[in-house]
Write an enzyme that holds these catalytic residues in place. Structure first.
Site, PDB file in Angstrom:
ATOM      1  N   LYS A  78       0.841  -1.198   0.000  1.00 39.33           N
ATOM      2  CA  LYS A  78       0.000   0.000   0.000  1.00 39.33           C
ATOM      3  C   LYS A  78       0.879   1.252   0.000  1.00 39.33           C
ATOM      4  CE  LYS A  78      -3.841  -2.464   2.050  1.00 39.33           C
ATOM      5  NZ  LYS A  78      -4.716  -2.777   3.177  1.00 39.33           N
ATOM      6  N   GLN A 113      -4.783  -1.620   9.263  1.00 37.07           N
ATOM      7  CA  GLN A 113      -4.671  -2.941   8.640  1.00 37.07           C
ATOM      8  C   GLN A 113      -5.315  -3.988   9.553  1.00 37.07           C
ATOM      9  OE1 GLN A 113      -3.621  -3.449   5.553  1.00 37.07           O
ATOM     10  NE2 GLN A 113      -3.975  -5.640   5.677  1.00 37.07           N
ATOM     11  N   ASP A 125     -11.105   2.611   3.336  1.00 37.52           N
ATOM     12  CA  ASP A 125     -11.349   1.165   3.188  1.00 37.52           C
ATOM     13  C   ASP A 125     -12.824   0.874   2.883  1.00 37.52           C
ATOM     14  OD1 ASP A 125      -9.280  -0.724   3.318  1.00 37.52           O
ATOM     15  OD2 ASP A 125      -8.995  -0.392   5.470  1.00 37.52           O
TER      16      ASP A 125
HETATM   17  N1  GUN Z   1      -6.910  -6.961   5.738  1.00 39.91           N
HETATM   18  C1  GUN Z   1      -7.183  -7.727   4.647  1.00 39.91           C
HETATM   19  N2  GUN Z   1      -7.704  -6.965   3.656  1.00 39.91           N
HETATM   20  C2  GUN Z   1      -7.761  -5.710   4.138  1.00 39.91           C
HETATM   21  C3  GUN Z   1      -8.192  -4.468   3.579  1.00 39.91           C
HETATM   22  O1  GUN Z   1      -8.666  -4.360   2.440  1.00 39.91           O
HETATM   23  N3  GUN Z   1      -8.073  -3.379   4.389  1.00 39.91           N
HETATM   24  C4  GUN Z   1      -7.588  -3.464   5.651  1.00 39.91           C
HETATM   25  N4  GUN Z   1      -7.532  -2.329   6.379  1.00 39.91           N
HETATM   26  N5  GUN Z   1      -7.181  -4.594   6.199  1.00 39.91           N
HETATM   27  C5  GUN Z   1      -7.269  -5.699   5.432  1.00 39.91           C
END
Ligand code: GUN
Length: 283
Positions: free
Chosen positions: A53, A97, A120
């Site tokens: 990211k 996350q 998100d």
């Molecule tokens: N953990 C697995 N996929 C995601 C996601 O798309 N966003 C976040 N914040 N955590 C995750």
């Protein structure tokens, strides 16, 4: 039949390049975009996702602020940090996350993020907007799947879309989004009776149940479009999905591979949401 292989790597690159151009134009006007990324602990999979990211931010020209908190951070400390970021006008998006450690309630964390910074798309507000079919941040993986379909010229309107899996991150928002795009939607899950028969009626089959190679050709109608959201790593580090690709692919009109299908799209759509967040407040 030779299926059309939906190239998520290429499509995500196209989206990131479009965003890169946009961000450069904003920069020229003095507008900066910033994403705050919070990770608690050092789960290896989360570390890889977070790194990717941040790399995508760098590629596009979005500033990323990294908060790597120790594995014993209390919920209170985490919520304090989120509150500080909510009130920082330089921060456009906040991402925690997942998963968070067991003693922290994920819903408390998601609820603490200001809806204007929920890139998100996990907050009840964003989910509500999606269900109502009004503007809001879309959950990144489902939004990425719709982009894959649209940019591959695959018709959604009027098609029967069967979704396998009902998670809050994939199955449920996917259903709303396909519905908003005028598909006829069936959601299936572990208690569904006659799963095979139902899947066989799908024009578009979207699979995110978290079981390696679960979907075989017996589940797929001839000529269907198959989207695989699963991701599994074997002992040789080889990635595969919830779909038995070699068995299913010859029966599809189009299919996403793993890796290189849905995976790269999630981050591209996160970047899209960051730019959108900045546009909502600054442009
Ligand atoms: N953990 C697995 N996929 C995601 C996601 O798309 N966003 C976040 N914040 N955590 C995750």
């Amino acid at each position: 039949m030779e299926p059309y292989i939906i190239d998520g790597k290429k499509i995500s690159k196209d989206i990131k390049d479009e965003l890169k151009k946009k961000v450069a134009d904003y920069k020229a006007k003095g507008i900066e975009i910033t994403l705050a990324v919070i990770q608690i602990g050092d789960d290896p999979a989360s570390t890889v996702y977070v790194r990717n990211k941040k790399k995508a931010c760098e590629y596009i020209g979005i500033n990323s602020q990294s908060y790597e908190l120790p594995g014993d951070t209390s919920e209170e400390e985490l919520l304090e940090l989120i509150d500080k970021l909510n009130n920082d006008s330089a921060v456009n998006g906040i991402l925690v996350q997942l998963p968070v450690p067991d003693y922290i309630k994920p819903m408390n964390v998601i609820n603490a993020i200001s809806p204007e910074k929920d890139v998100d798309g996990f907050s009840p507000y964003s989910v509500g907007c999606l269900n109502l079919g009004v503007k809001g941040f879309l959950s990144c993986t489902p939004a990425g799947i719709v982009e894959l379909l649209k940019r591959s010229n695959i018709e959604i309107d009027g098609q029967h879309c069967v979704i396998v899996g009902r998670s809050n991150i994939v199955g449920k928002p996917m259903a709303s989004l396909m519905l908003n795009n005028n598909a006829t939607v069936t959601i299936t899950h572990s208690h569904t009776k006659n799963l095979k028969e139902i899947c066989k009626t799908a024009d578009i089959l979207i699979v995110g149940l978290g079981q390696k190679g679960f979907i075989t050709s017996e589940y797929v109608k001839e000529g269907a479009v198959v989207i695989d959201v699963g991701i599994h790593r074997d002992e040789n580090n080889k990635l595969s999905g919830d779909v038995d690709y070699d068995d299913v692919a010859p029966h599809c009109s189009a299919i996403t591979p793993v890796p290189g299908g849905v995976g790269p799209m999630t981050i591209a759509m996160l970047m899209y949401n960051c730019v959108k967040s900045a546009e909502l407040t600054q442009v």
